[in-house]
Design a protein around this motif. Structure first.
Motif, PDB file in Angstrom:
ATOM      1  N   ASP A 598       0.838  -1.195   0.000  1.00  0.00           N
ATOM      2  CA  ASP A 598       0.000   0.000   0.000  1.00  0.00           C
ATOM      3  C   ASP A 598       0.872   1.245   0.000  1.00  0.00           C
ATOM      4  OD1 ASP A 598      -2.603  -1.057   0.046  1.00  0.00           O
ATOM      5  OD2 ASP A 598      -2.444  -1.469   2.190  1.00  0.00           O
ATOM      6  N   VAL A 599       0.470   2.227  -0.785  1.00  0.00           N
ATOM      7  CA  VAL A 599       1.044   3.570  -0.721  1.00  0.00           C
ATOM      8  C   VAL A 599      -0.130   4.525  -0.611  1.00  0.00           C
ATOM      9  CG1 VAL A 599       2.447   5.321  -1.839  1.00  0.00           C
ATOM     10  CG2 VAL A 599       3.019   2.903  -2.131  1.00  0.00           C
ATOM     11  N   LEU A 600      -0.282   5.151   0.555  1.00  0.00           N
ATOM     12  CA  LEU A 600      -1.435   6.011   0.817  1.00  0.00           C
ATOM     13  C   LEU A 600      -0.970   7.396   1.243  1.00  0.00           C
ATOM     14  CD1 LEU A 600      -3.665   3.585   2.952  1.00  0.00           C
ATOM     15  CD2 LEU A 600      -3.839   4.042   0.502  1.00  0.00           C
ATOM     16  N   GLY A 601      -1.606   8.397   0.702  1.00  0.00           N
ATOM     17  CA  GLY A 601      -1.414   9.756   1.173  1.00  0.00           C
ATOM     18  C   GLY A 601      -2.668  10.211   1.887  1.00  0.00           C
ATOM     19  N   SER A 602      -2.507  10.972   2.955  1.00  0.00           N
ATOM     20  CA  SER A 602      -3.687  11.420   3.700  1.00  0.00           C
ATOM     21  C   SER A 602      -3.504  12.862   4.151  1.00  0.00           C
ATOM     22  CB  SER A 602      -3.946  10.515   4.907  1.00  0.00           C
ATOM     23  OG  SER A 602      -2.861  10.543   5.811  1.00  0.00           O
ATOM     24  N   PHE A 603      -4.652  13.517   4.326  1.00  0.00           N
ATOM     25  CA  PHE A 603      -4.655  14.885   4.834  1.00  0.00           C
ATOM     26  C   PHE A 603      -6.023  15.132   5.451  1.00  0.00           C
ATOM     27  CE2 PHE A 603      -5.743  14.843   0.353  1.00  0.00           C
ATOM     28  CZ  PHE A 603      -6.932  15.546   0.305  1.00  0.00           C
ATOM     29  N   PRO A 604      -6.119  16.138   6.342  1.00  0.00           N
ATOM     30  CA  PRO A 604      -7.386  16.361   7.052  1.00  0.00           C
ATOM     31  C   PRO A 604      -8.391  17.129   6.196  1.00  0.00           C
ATOM     32  CG  PRO A 604      -5.779  17.944   7.787  1.00  0.00           C
ATOM     33  CD  PRO A 604      -5.064  17.026   6.828  1.00  0.00           C
ATOM     34  N   LEU A 605      -9.676  16.779   6.368  1.00  0.00           N
ATOM     35  CA  LEU A 605     -10.742  17.545   5.736  1.00  0.00           C
ATOM     36  C   LEU A 605     -11.166  18.721   6.609  1.00  0.00           C
ATOM     37  CD1 LEU A 605     -12.939  14.617   4.341  1.00  0.00           C
ATOM     38  CD2 LEU A 605     -11.299  16.035   3.107  1.00  0.00           C
ATOM     39  N   LYS A 606     -10.733  18.702   7.879  1.00  0.00           N
ATOM     40  CA  LYS A 606     -11.026  19.824   8.774  1.00  0.00           C
ATOM     41  C   LYS A 606      -9.867  20.821   8.736  1.00  0.00           C
ATOM     42  CE  LYS A 606      -9.296  16.900  12.498  1.00  0.00           C
ATOM     43  NZ  LYS A 606      -9.636  16.183  13.732  1.00  0.00           N
ATOM     44  N   LYS A 607     -10.059  22.017   9.281  1.00  0.00           N
ATOM     45  CA  LYS A 607      -9.065  23.082   9.146  1.00  0.00           C
ATOM     46  C   LYS A 607      -7.824  22.852   9.995  1.00  0.00           C
ATOM     47  CE  LYS A 607     -12.265  26.740   7.778  1.00  0.00           C
ATOM     48  NZ  LYS A 607     -12.784  28.091   8.097  1.00  0.00           N
ATOM     49  N   SER A 608      -7.985  22.253  11.168  1.00  0.00           N
ATOM     50  CA  SER A 608      -6.815  22.061  12.022  1.00  0.00           C
ATOM     51  C   SER A 608      -6.946  20.728  12.743  1.00  0.00           C
ATOM     52  CB  SER A 608      -6.688  23.219  13.028  1.00  0.00           C
ATOM     53  OG  SER A 608      -7.835  23.241  13.878  1.00  0.00           O
ATOM     54  N   PRO A 609      -5.848  20.108  13.150  1.00  0.00           N
ATOM     55  CA  PRO A 609      -4.482  20.608  12.925  1.00  0.00           C
ATOM     56  C   PRO A 609      -4.041  20.370  11.495  1.00  0.00           C
ATOM     57  CG  PRO A 609      -4.403  18.464  13.982  1.00  0.00           C
ATOM     58  CD  PRO A 609      -5.852  18.822  13.885  1.00  0.00           C
ATOM     59  N   ASP A 610      -3.021  21.102  11.104  1.00  0.00           N
ATOM     60  CA  ASP A 610      -2.466  20.918   9.769  1.00  0.00           C
ATOM     61  C   ASP A 610      -1.493  19.756   9.795  1.00  0.00           C
ATOM     62  OD1 ASP A 610      -3.879  23.023   8.731  1.00  0.00           O
ATOM     63  OD2 ASP A 610      -2.317  24.493   9.215  1.00  0.00           O
ATOM     64  N   TYR A 611      -1.653  18.838   8.828  1.00  0.00           N
ATOM     65  CA  TYR A 611      -0.685  17.749   8.738  1.00  0.00           C
ATOM     66  C   TYR A 611      -0.738  17.166   7.329  1.00  0.00           C
ATOM     67  CZ  TYR A 611      -3.990  13.841   8.624  1.00  0.00           C
ATOM     68  OH  TYR A 611      -4.943  12.956   8.243  1.00  0.00           O
ATOM     69  N   ALA A 612       0.292  16.432   7.009  1.00  0.00           N
ATOM     70  CA  ALA A 612       0.330  15.628   5.787  1.00  0.00           C
ATOM     71  C   ALA A 612       0.976  14.310   6.148  1.00  0.00           C
ATOM     72  CB  ALA A 612       1.116  16.333   4.687  1.00  0.00           C
ATOM     73  N   CYS A 613       0.528  13.230   5.464  1.00  0.00           N
ATOM     74  CA  CYS A 613       1.003  11.908   5.857  1.00  0.00           C
ATOM     75  C   CYS A 613       1.193  11.030   4.625  1.00  0.00           C
ATOM     76  CB  CYS A 613       0.009  11.263   6.824  1.00  0.00           C
ATOM     77  SG  CYS A 613       0.485   9.613   7.376  1.00  0.00           S
ATOM     78  N   LEU A 614       2.296  10.327   4.571  1.00  0.00           N
ATOM     79  CA  LEU A 614       2.538   9.312   3.547  1.00  0.00           C
ATOM     80  C   LEU A 614       2.703   7.977   4.260  1.00  0.00           C
ATOM     81  CD1 LEU A 614       3.109   8.518   0.587  1.00  0.00           C
ATOM     82  CD2 LEU A 614       5.539   8.921   1.074  1.00  0.00           C
ATOM     83  N   SER A 615       1.862   7.004   3.888  1.00  0.00           N
ATOM     84  CA  SER A 615       1.866   5.709   4.566  1.00  0.00           C
ATOM     85  C   SER A 615       2.336   4.631   3.608  1.00  0.00           C
ATOM     86  CB  SER A 615       0.462   5.352   5.075  1.00  0.00           C
ATOM     87  OG  SER A 615      -0.023   6.342   5.935  1.00  0.00           O
ATOM     88  N   LEU A 616       3.280   3.829   4.048  1.00  0.00           N
ATOM     89  CA  LEU A 616       3.740   2.669   3.294  1.00  0.00           C
ATOM     90  C   LEU A 616       3.396   1.429   4.096  1.00  0.00           C
ATOM     91  CD1 LEU A 616       7.288   3.884   2.167  1.00  0.00           C
ATOM     92  CD2 LEU A 616       5.123   4.066   0.934  1.00  0.00           C
ATOM     93  N   GLY A 617       2.753   0.456   3.433  1.00  0.00           N
ATOM     94  CA  GLY A 617       2.312  -0.701   4.188  1.00  0.00           C
ATOM     95  C   GLY A 617       2.330  -1.978   3.386  1.00  0.00           C
ATOM     96  N   ILE A 618       2.098  -3.059   4.097  1.00  0.00           N
ATOM     97  CA  ILE A 618       1.991  -4.374   3.494  1.00  0.00           C
ATOM     98  C   ILE A 618       0.788  -5.075   4.119  1.00  0.00           C
ATOM     99  CG2 ILE A 618       3.567  -5.424   5.191  1.00  0.00           C
ATOM    100  CD1 ILE A 618       4.556  -7.251   2.925  1.00  0.00           C
ATOM    101  N   GLY A 619       0.050  -5.842   3.297  1.00  0.00           N
ATOM    102  CA  GLY A 619      -1.163  -6.448   3.814  1.00  0.00           C
ATOM    103  C   GLY A 619      -1.491  -7.765   3.148  1.00  0.00           C
ATOM    104  N   ARG A 620      -2.534  -8.367   3.659  1.00  0.00           N
ATOM    105  CA  ARG A 620      -3.000  -9.649   3.148  1.00  0.00           C
ATOM    106  C   ARG A 620      -4.505  -9.724   3.371  1.00  0.00           C
ATOM    107  NH1 ARG A 620      -0.961 -15.231   2.759  1.00  0.00           N
ATOM    108  NH2 ARG A 620      -2.716 -16.661   3.057  1.00  0.00           N
ATOM    109  N   GLN A 621      -5.203 -10.390   2.409  1.00  0.00           N
ATOM    110  CA  GLN A 621      -6.631 -10.634   2.567  1.00  0.00           C
ATOM    111  C   GLN A 621      -6.909 -12.124   2.440  1.00  0.00           C
ATOM    112  OE1 GLN A 621      -8.349  -8.061  -0.500  1.00  0.00           O
ATOM    113  NE2 GLN A 621      -9.307  -6.836   1.110  1.00  0.00           N
ATOM    114  N   HIS A 622      -7.976 -12.532   3.065  1.00  0.00           N
ATOM    115  CA  HIS A 622      -8.403 -13.920   2.944  1.00  0.00           C
ATOM    116  C   HIS A 622      -9.926 -13.945   2.889  1.00  0.00           C
ATOM    117  CE1 HIS A 622      -8.772 -18.236   3.553  1.00  0.00           C
ATOM    118  NE2 HIS A 622      -7.476 -18.336   3.401  1.00  0.00           N
TER     119      HIS A 622
END
Length: 711
Positions: A598-622
């Motif tokens: 997984d490569v996910l970028g995230s940011f808030p829909l609300k005004k504060s706090p201000d942040y930016a995030c890049l997430s790197l992950g690994i997963g499995r489904q069954h």
């Protein structure tokens, strides 16, 4: 002695009647799709004794051949001069004289009363000698639908006047009324007594439907009896919903159909639609109702010896028996439950079909020629052609030819002329298994050749091979099995819980008429066990599948051999999701269900706090159950947050658990908890305004609820 002499003379006269007229004749054959510019000469046996020696209720293969020839030749070009007209030449060859040949081929579709409900036809009569004296043999040849929209619109006219349910097809009925009136006038004008006449009535397609109803009309009015009516039809559509269609009074009508032909199945005979034909139905031989090797190696080469003369190529059968025409009936009666739905609004099938016809058929033959010569195809069409050419034996041209050949009168004629009666027909039926749900399945023959594959409940059409035919329909897969083969099926679902897979078996006559089905039953594959069964000759008479459960080693081997492992298929999927704290995640997943990144970028829909995030992950489904998947992912979030005017960087380990609903091959909807872990003294800035829960003195977590879509 005198009596003996008279008896001897009588025997000689009977012997003479039996053999005087037997001969081989050559007819100039031309038709709707004949490729040759000139008529093709074909030989056929001709003997007038057939019409007084046998009964109309007894099938006569020789009469069927003559009827098929004239049905084919009836597609004559009206502008041909009599000396070059194949139909008139054929009448002459059989001894019919010009003064008793009448042709009605000049039609005015703009006429206010008759309109499109007309047909071209010809009458011819001649005297024949029988043991009971002279009789008049009358031919009634009804042309099928030409290359124009008008009569096609009449074919669609089930009930144009009222748009309500009717017992008899309106377009056919009105046209038959015109033909019937013309026939009675012809008999009166030429002083032909119905009591002293014998009739052959025949036609192909639309002409066959008219022949079917004309025979019924003549029998019902009582002027002619079934003892003097020989009716042979080819590819007749259904004509009536009356209960009397099954009456044995009409057993002088012989309806010859190709089970692969869709035209004889419309209007449909399924659910609320109860359309049928009068008389017998005889089904031509095909790959599903004959011994396959005999069909391919013996019968088809003989058929092609004639077919090639007419179309300058070999015959292209679908090799799928009645499967696709039964699906046409299924689809029509599902989406158009009754005649009111058929007419409906602008989305009614009647209106849609009319618009297509008016665009398909040009107003004149020059327009048809220009259309045929226009080789410029849209890009999408060219792409489809290339795809079919690479994945299907014979390619796009074969499929195109198969759609022509299934209904062409040339096909009916070639089979009848090439094969004897016992070779030309079969009454062998077929079965279909309707399976719902999410599962993986392979159909294969005794040699291990893959014939069809289903992954996640979705049919992979490119894997289909004869004799299997299959089709997806509203979340179900319909798989057709010929009765002349016994094929193998393995079905599995690598799920944690046993998954209920519902199925029904449906039974069909040789012509594709539906005549019964089983109750709904269930299969329960689970984990590394699978279910195997055979289908074909056994399922035709079975109330349920005779299954066997296969365990780990056998299941693993079959799954690998037939690639029944959706969890290892590589995919690239986008993701759009939200959390309860109003955070938006956008990203991409690459890999398989077994393991993905997984490569996910995230940011808030609300005004504060201000942040930016890049997430790197690994997963499995069954797979948990059916289309419900259980997933687990671990992430490392690279977190930039702004406090007091400055940006801070933190690394946040995270985990996500999801339950996903996967209605299709790729799209899935998911929801589940997201856990971010706060390590004291390491990533505190990322958790300043978040509520956390204590695990240990050094470790806390902040939960949120995540829901979204992968596509």
């Amino acid at each position: 002695m005198r009596l003996l002499k008279l008896f001897f003379i009588f025997q000689l006269s009977v012997f003479g009647f039996q053999f005087a007229f037997a001969r081989t004749v050559t007819l100039p054959v031309h038709g709707l799709v004949v490729a040759s510019d000139e008529p093709v000469p074909l030989d056929v046996e001709w003997d007038e004794k057939w019409f007084w020696e046998g009964k109309p209720t007894e099938y006569n293969h020789n009469i069927a051949r003559i009827a098929a020839l004239f049905s084919e030749i009836s597609y004559v070009r009206v502008e041909e001069a009599p000396e070059h007209n194949p139909l008139i030449q054929s009448y002459h060859t059989l001894g019919f004289k010009d003064d008793l040949i009448e042709m009605n081929y000049i039609l005015d579709y703009a006429a206010p009363i008759t309109g499109n409900n007309q047909a071209a036809y010809s009458f011819a009569a001649k005297e024949i000698q029988t043991p009971n004296g002279k009789k008049t043999l009358v031919f009634v040849i009804l042309r099928g639908t030409p290359l124009s929209a008008n009569e096609w619109l009449s074919n669609l006219n089930i009930s144009d006047t009222t748009h309500e349910n009717v017992l008899v097809h309106e377009g056919f009925s009105r046209t038959v009324s015109l033909v019937h009136t013309a026939l009675i006038y012809y008999l009166l004008k030429n002083k032909i007594s119905p009591d002293e006449a014998i009739f052959l009535i025949t036609g192909h397609s639309r002409g066959a439907a008219l022949a079917n109803l004309l025979g019924v009309t003549l029998e019902d009015e009582g002027i002619l009896t079934s003892e003097r009516l020989f009716v042979y039809t080819f590819a007749s559509p259904n004509v009536s919903q009356e209960d009397k269609t099954s009456d044995t009074r009409y057993n002088f009508i012989w309806n010859i159909v190709n089970a692969e032909d869709m035209v004889p199945s419309v209007p449909p005979n399924r659910n609320a639609w109860r359309w049928r034909k009068f008389g017998h139905i005889k089904v031509l031989v095909n790959f599903w109702n004959a011994e396959p090797d005999t069909y391919d190696e013996t019968l088809i080469p003989r058929v092609n010896a004639i077919f090639k003369k007419l179309l300058l190529r070999t015959y292209a059968p679908f090799k799928s028996g009645p499967f696709y025409q039964t699906q046409l009936a299924r689809v029509l009666t599902t989406f158009y439950r009754n005649i009111e739905k058929y007419y409906g609004s602008v989305f009614g099938l009647r209106n849609i079909a009319e618009n297509i016809l008016l665009k398909t058929f040009p107003e004149d033959e020059e327009g048809l020629k220009n259309t045929a010569e226009d080789e410029k195809q849209p890009l999408l069409v060219r792409m489809v052609q290339r795809s079919i050419n690479t994945k299907r034996e014979g390619g796009f041209d074969y499929i195109k030819n198969a759609f022509v050949d299934m209904h062409a009168c040339e096909t009916y004629l070639s089979i009848l002329l090439a094969l004897d009666e016992e070779e030309a027909f079969s009454d062998m039926g077929s079965s279909q298994i309707v399976i719902s749900g999410s599962y993986d399945c392979a159909v294969y023959d005794d040699d291990g050749t893959l014939l069809a594959r289903v992954i996640d409940g979705i049919l992979e059409i490119s894997t289909m091979r004869v004799p299997i035919a299959a089709m997806p329909l509203l979340g179900k897969i319909v798989i057709g099995f010929p009765k002349n083969k016994e094929l193998n099926v393995v079905l599995l679902k690598d799920s944690i819980l046993p998954t209920a897979i519902p199925y029904k078996i449906e039974y069909y006559d040789s012509d594709g008429s539906f005549f019964g089905e089983t109750y709904r039953h269930y299969l329960f594959p689970q984990g590394k066990t699978s279910i195997s069964f055979t289908a074909g000759s056994s399922t035709f008479a079975s109330e349920r599948l005779n299954t066997e459960r296969l365990f780990w080693s056998d299941t693993k081997a079959l799954a690998k051999k037939y690639d029944l492992r959706p969890e290892v298929k590589f995919k690239i999927l986008g993701e759009l999701s939200f959390t309860g704290s109003r955070d938006l995640y956008v990203g991409v997943s690459t890999g398989s269900q077994k393991v993905f990144l997984d490569v996910l970028g995230s940011f808030p829909l609300k005004k504060s706090p201000d942040y930016a995030c890049l997430s790197l992950g690994i997963g499995r489904q069954h797979s948990l159950y059916g289309r419900i998947l259980l997933g687990a992912e671990v992430f490392n979030k690279f977190y930039w947050s702004k406090y007091d005017g400055s940006w801070n960087f933190d690394a946040v380990p995270s985990a996500r658990l999801t339950l996903s609903l996967k209605p299709g091959r790729t799209v899935s909807f998911f929801a589940g908890p997201f856990f971010d872990f706060n390590i004291r003294g390491f990533n505190d800035d990322a958790f300043r305004d978040r509520c956390t829960h204590k695990i240990t003195d050094k470790l806390q977590f902040a939960p949120s609820f995540n829901f979204g879509i992968r596509f």
